[in-house]
Design a protein around this motif. Structure first.
Motif, PDB file in Angstrom:
ATOM      1  N   HIS A 190      20.962   9.534  -6.935  1.00 33.50           N
ATOM      2  CA  HIS A 190      22.355   9.343  -7.334  1.00 33.50           C
ATOM      3  C   HIS A 190      23.298   9.206  -6.152  1.00 33.50           C
ATOM      4  O   HIS A 190      24.259   8.443  -6.192  1.00 33.50           O
ATOM      5  CB  HIS A 190      22.806  10.482  -8.259  1.00 33.50           C
ATOM      6  N   ILE A 191      23.019   9.929  -5.083  1.00 34.31           N
ATOM      7  CA  ILE A 191      23.913   9.895  -3.923  1.00 34.31           C
ATOM      8  C   ILE A 191      24.033   8.474  -3.350  1.00 34.31           C
ATOM      9  O   ILE A 191      25.093   8.082  -2.865  1.00 34.31           O
ATOM     10  CB  ILE A 191      23.451  10.909  -2.832  1.00 34.31           C
ATOM     11  N   THR A 192      22.949   7.710  -3.447  1.00 29.58           N
ATOM     12  CA  THR A 192      23.002   6.338  -2.903  1.00 29.58           C
ATOM     13  C   THR A 192      23.918   5.458  -3.749  1.00 29.58           C
ATOM     14  O   THR A 192      24.498   4.496  -3.250  1.00 29.58           O
ATOM     15  CB  THR A 192      21.598   5.689  -2.808  1.00 29.58           C
ATOM     16  N   TYR A 193      24.054   5.829  -5.034  1.00 29.12           N
ATOM     17  CA  TYR A 193      24.978   5.121  -5.939  1.00 29.12           C
ATOM     18  C   TYR A 193      26.417   5.571  -5.663  1.00 29.12           C
ATOM     19  O   TYR A 193      27.335   4.758  -5.602  1.00 29.12           O
ATOM     20  CB  TYR A 193      24.572   5.394  -7.386  1.00 29.12           C
ATOM     21  N   GLU A 194      26.585   6.873  -5.461  1.00 27.22           N
ATOM     22  CA  GLU A 194      27.931   7.381  -5.120  1.00 27.22           C
ATOM     23  C   GLU A 194      28.448   6.717  -3.845  1.00 27.22           C
ATOM     24  O   GLU A 194      29.634   6.443  -3.710  1.00 27.22           O
ATOM     25  CB  GLU A 194      27.889   8.908  -4.923  1.00 27.22           C
ATOM     26  N   ASN A 195      27.550   6.463  -2.912  1.00 31.84           N
ATOM     27  CA  ASN A 195      27.959   5.866  -1.636  1.00 31.84           C
ATOM     28  C   ASN A 195      28.290   4.380  -1.723  1.00 31.84           C
ATOM     29  O   ASN A 195      28.769   3.793  -0.742  1.00 31.84           O
ATOM     30  CB  ASN A 195      26.881   6.093  -0.574  1.00 31.84           C
ATOM     31  N   VAL A 196      28.088   3.788  -2.882  1.00 35.93           N
ATOM     32  CA  VAL A 196      28.425   2.366  -3.047  1.00 35.93           C
ATOM     33  C   VAL A 196      29.911   2.133  -2.736  1.00 35.93           C
ATOM     34  O   VAL A 196      30.282   1.140  -2.117  1.00 35.93           O
ATOM     35  CB  VAL A 196      28.059   1.877  -4.470  1.00 35.93           C
ATOM     36  N   GLU A 197      30.749   3.085  -3.141  1.00 36.41           N
ATOM     37  CA  GLU A 197      32.199   2.983  -2.860  1.00 36.41           C
ATOM     38  C   GLU A 197      32.452   2.842  -1.354  1.00 36.41           C
ATOM     39  O   GLU A 197      33.295   2.060  -0.926  1.00 36.41           O
ATOM     40  CB  GLU A 197      32.927   4.248  -3.346  1.00 36.41           C
ATOM     41  N   ARG A 198      31.734   3.643  -0.580  1.00 41.72           N
ATOM     42  CA  ARG A 198      31.908   3.581   0.878  1.00 41.72           C
ATOM     43  C   ARG A 198      31.464   2.245   1.424  1.00 41.72           C
ATOM     44  O   ARG A 198      32.066   1.694   2.340  1.00 41.72           O
ATOM     45  CB  ARG A 198      31.117   4.711   1.543  1.00 41.72           C
TER      46      ARG A 198
END
Ligand code: GDP
Ligand code: MG
Length: 216
Positions: free
Chosen positions: A96-104
């Motif tokens: 999930h963290i890799t998806y959260e980092n999409v914003e960055r």
């Protein structure tokens, strides 16, 4: 006389971005060489691979750039983004963290890439069904909201890899052939062409020397 590989109508630079370990290098090797590697190897410097496809009777040569590990240190150089007309923004559907980092990563693109760059959100490792942490519908809705195209892929079992690249290259082709992508400031490199200039420069370790030369 050029070899067949040198005969193309359009040359598009596409960059792979996203967190380390999401499968960028394997998406590239699956698409360009039909290979998959279980071990994650990180090399130094920027690399790219090419493959030509047909779109609308035209030969599109895709020059796809891979980060080769700099994303781990958030140290991707401006040269990496320069001249790119497409970006595959990859996350891992099981992390999930890799998806959260999409914003960055979207912010990184806004700051460093051409504002007309075509972005495709790619949820990779779709084969890991039992470990899924990012619902397809959620990612799809996020993509729609942010004007990105969206696809889920598996570099491991090949699902949608071909389609992902075909779709983004077709999307870029449609825009470029309608001349909606404007020339970058590096005009001397694109005499009368609607294709964005592709700069192939060695980028090993000299990020700082290029910092002020970007096309913004
Ligand atoms: P990168 O850091 O984004 O370039 O990721 P890599 O391509 O090096 O892949 C990281 C790890 O994930 C490696 O162990 C790959 O074998 C694995 N991997 C890559 N793509 C897939 C996939 O579609 N499914 C599965 N199950 N593993 C994958
Ligand atoms: Mg890699």
């Amino acid at each position: 006389m050029g070899t067949r590989d040198d005969e193309y109508d359009y040359l598009f630079k596409v960059v792979l971005i996203g967190d380390s370990g999401v499968g960028k290098s394997n998406l590239l090797s699956r698409f360009t060489r039909n290979e998959f590697n279980l071990e994650s190897k990180s090399t130094i410097g920027v690399e790219f691979a090419t493959r030509s496809i047909q779109v609308d009777g035209k030969t599109i040569k895709a020059q796809i750039w891979d980060t080769a590990g700099q994303e781990r240190y958030r140290a991707i150089t401006n040269a990496y983004y320069r001249g790119a007309v497409g970006a595959l923004l990859v996350y891992d559907i099981a992390k999930h963290i890799t998806y959260e980092n999409v914003e960055r990563w979207l912010k990184e693109l806004r700051d460093h890439a051409d504002s007309n760059i075509v972005i495709m959100l790619v949820g990779n490792k779709s084969d890991l069904r039992h470990l899924r942490a990012v619902p397809t519908d959620e990612a799809k809705a996020f993509a729609e909201k942010n004007n990105l195209s969206f696809i889920e892929t598996s570099a491991l079992d090949s699902t949608n890899v071909e389609t992902a690249f075909q779709n983004i290259l077709t999307e870029i082709y449609k825009i470029v052939s309608q001349k909606q992508i404007r020339d970058s400031p590096d005009e001397e490199h694109s005499p009368g062409s609607s294709v964005k200039p592709i700069h192939v420069v060695p980028t090993n370790g000299d990020a700082d020397s290029r910092k002020n030369k970007c096309c913004q």
